[in-house]
Design an enzyme around this catalytic site. Structure first.
Site, PDB file in Angstrom:
ATOM      1  N   ASP A   1       0.848  -1.183   0.000  1.00  0.00           N
ATOM      2  CA  ASP A   1       0.000   0.000   0.000  1.00  0.00           C
ATOM      3  C   ASP A   1       0.887   1.238   0.000  1.00  0.00           C
ATOM      4  O   ASP A   1       1.058   1.907   1.018  1.00  0.00           O
ATOM      5  CB  ASP A   1      -0.892  -0.037   1.238  1.00  0.00           C
TER       6      ASP A   1
ATOM      7  N   GLU B   1      -7.779   4.196  -8.846  1.00  0.00           N
ATOM      8  CA  GLU B   1      -9.107   4.587  -8.389  1.00  0.00           C
ATOM      9  C   GLU B   1      -9.816   5.566  -9.319  1.00  0.00           C
ATOM     10  O   GLU B   1      -9.221   6.520  -9.809  1.00  0.00           O
ATOM     11  CB  GLU B   1      -8.988   5.205  -6.999  1.00  0.00           C
TER      12      GLU B   1
ATOM     13  N   LYS C   1     -10.525   0.742  -9.069  1.00  0.00           N
ATOM     14  CA  LYS C   1     -11.106   0.896  -7.738  1.00  0.00           C
ATOM     15  C   LYS C   1     -12.363   1.753  -7.798  1.00  0.00           C
ATOM     16  O   LYS C   1     -12.351   2.856  -8.349  1.00  0.00           O
ATOM     17  CB  LYS C   1     -10.093   1.541  -6.790  1.00  0.00           C
TER      18      LYS C   1
ATOM     19  N   THR D   1     -13.766  -0.734  -3.035  1.00  0.00           N
ATOM     20  CA  THR D   1     -13.065  -0.240  -1.852  1.00  0.00           C
ATOM     21  C   THR D   1     -14.035   0.482  -0.916  1.00  0.00           C
ATOM     22  O   THR D   1     -15.224   0.611  -1.199  1.00  0.00           O
ATOM     23  CB  THR D   1     -11.907   0.680  -2.265  1.00  0.00           C
TER      24      THR D   1
ATOM     25  N   PHE E   1     -12.114  -2.713   5.271  1.00  0.00           N
ATOM     26  CA  PHE E   1     -11.196  -1.971   6.140  1.00  0.00           C
ATOM     27  C   PHE E   1     -11.417  -2.371   7.602  1.00  0.00           C
ATOM     28  O   PHE E   1     -12.156  -1.694   8.331  1.00  0.00           O
ATOM     29  CB  PHE E   1     -11.428  -0.467   5.988  1.00  0.00           C
TER      30      PHE E   1
END
Length: 390
Positions: A62, A154, A190, A214, A236
């Site tokens: 990440d 994204e 994303k 996401t 998450f």
């Protein structure tokens, strides 16, 4: 695949300030120990926790820092990467010309594609949006040369509630990658875990464009994404833990009782029981037992060892490198977890989604928080790009 990591305000810092001034964000670029890999190989015959984890879980980094990604990729333990424009500031806060060149190239690309050089545009927003997309693609292209697997890029967060616009932007992102000679099989698009974002993924997957849903904070989002045929979701667990701690006042949980861990395991079990092919790739980690507890930084990671994939920031990768392989046990197993799944596999529609979403407090709160924060920072980035265009 990637906490909300950093804010797009830091991109503004990169583009307008000195690296030193960016320290105000508390986000100085992570500098890996260049001797860490060599030192461990030379001084220890024991495998690290990172090596053991990589045996059962595909690992994504990440980060958008090219040097950091390259070092970890060379270890052979990291295969994928997550990126978006905000990582330009994280990686380029030292003033590295490589990142400034990405910004310049993105601006010139947009000018030439829509404005014919320095010509004024009747709709500058279109040019700005194209430049922002191109910036993400430029960084993604660099990362794709460093990792053998996939890179996530994204779609503009401001389109999270617009299915058609999200689909069109995703197609454009893929087209820009293909212009650079990068096949769409290397890229994950994303999209935020709204109903509209998930429906965009359903359209794109049918076109052979794989998607990463996401900002996933609830089982409902995960089930809808799987039913839509999404290639991958990014739940998450750390943000879910934050929500529960804020509601009940608890300082920490045992990792196996961490609400974020339990939510991810529920998603994984559902996927496996009903043979959905969607990959479960948790991201955004917190110390289950609390930050004051030594060694708690990787609590959630160890509690989810064996899940399909994880995206992990460099500091936590280093923590895993420093720990012994004996600390890793396989906590997620497709057959075992499938057998524990108690959720029915009923088809979600917009109507049933709305009914369940109305009572999904954690999902609502955290998704709104994420989208609002990214939207505000995207607007700040837009203002900076306007100055750069001038």
């Amino acid at each position: 695949m990637v906490s909300f990591r950093m804010t797009l305000a830091m991109t503004a810092c990169l583009l307008t300030s000195t690296p030193k001034s960016c320290a105000a964000f508390g986000t100085q670029a992570f500098v890996p120990s260049t001797s860490r890999f060599a030192a461990r190989n030379a001084n220890s015959l024991k495998a690290s926790a990172l090596e053991e984890l990589a045996k059962t879980t595909t690992l994504s980094i990440d980060s958008g820092d090219l040097d950091v990604v390259e070092e970890f990729a060379k270890s052979g333990l990291i295969t994928d990467a997550t990126t978006n424009p905000l990582f330009v500031s994280q990686a380029g806060s030292n003033g590295d010309k490589r990142y400034e060149d990405m910004v310049y190239d993105a601006i010139m690309y947009a000018k030439e594609a829509l404005g014919g050089g320095d010509a004024d545009l009747p709709d500058p927003q279109a040019e700005l949006n194209l430049a922002i997309d191109k910036l993400a693609v430029n960084l993604g292209a660099k990362l794709s040369a460093l990792v053998p697997g996939r890179v996530s890029t994204e779609v503009d967060i401001r389109l999270s509630y617009d299915t058609d616009a999200s689909v069109n932007r995703a197609r454009r992102i893929i087209a820009m990658y293909e212009e650079m000679g990068i096949d769409k099989s290397r890229i994950l698009i994303k999209l935020a875990g709204t109903w509209e974002g998930i429906q965009a993924a359903a359209i794109l997957e049918k076109e052979g464009i794989n998607c990463n849903i996401t900002l996933v904070f609830s089982f409902l989002q995960a089930a809808a994404a799987a039913q839509a045929g999404a290639y991958l979701i990014s739940p998450f667990p750390g943000r879910i833990l934050d929500w529960y701690k804020s509601k009940n006042g608890k300082e920490g949980y045992h990792p196996t009782a961490d609400p974020g861990v339990l939510t991810v395991k529920r998603m994984y079990a559902y996927f496996r029981k009903y043979d959905y092919k969607t990959i479960c790739m948790p991201a955004s980690w917190r110390p289950s037992r609390g930050a004051a507890v030594e060694g708690s930084d990787v609590d959630e990671i160890l509690a989810l060892a064996g899940v399909d994939e994880m995206t992990i920031p460099p500091p936590l990768l280093e923590s895993l490198m420093a720990r012994d392989a004996s600390e890793v046990t396989k906590e997620c197993d497709s057959e075992t977890d499938a057998a524990t799944c108690l959720d029915p596999d009923f088809t979600l529609t917009k109507e049933t989604w709305d009914q369940y979403w109305a009572v999904d407090a954690c999902g609502q709160d955290k998704l709104k928080e994420g989208i609002d924060a990214f939207t505000a920072e995207t607007e700040k980035l837009r203002d900076i790009m306007i100055e750069k265009f001038a």
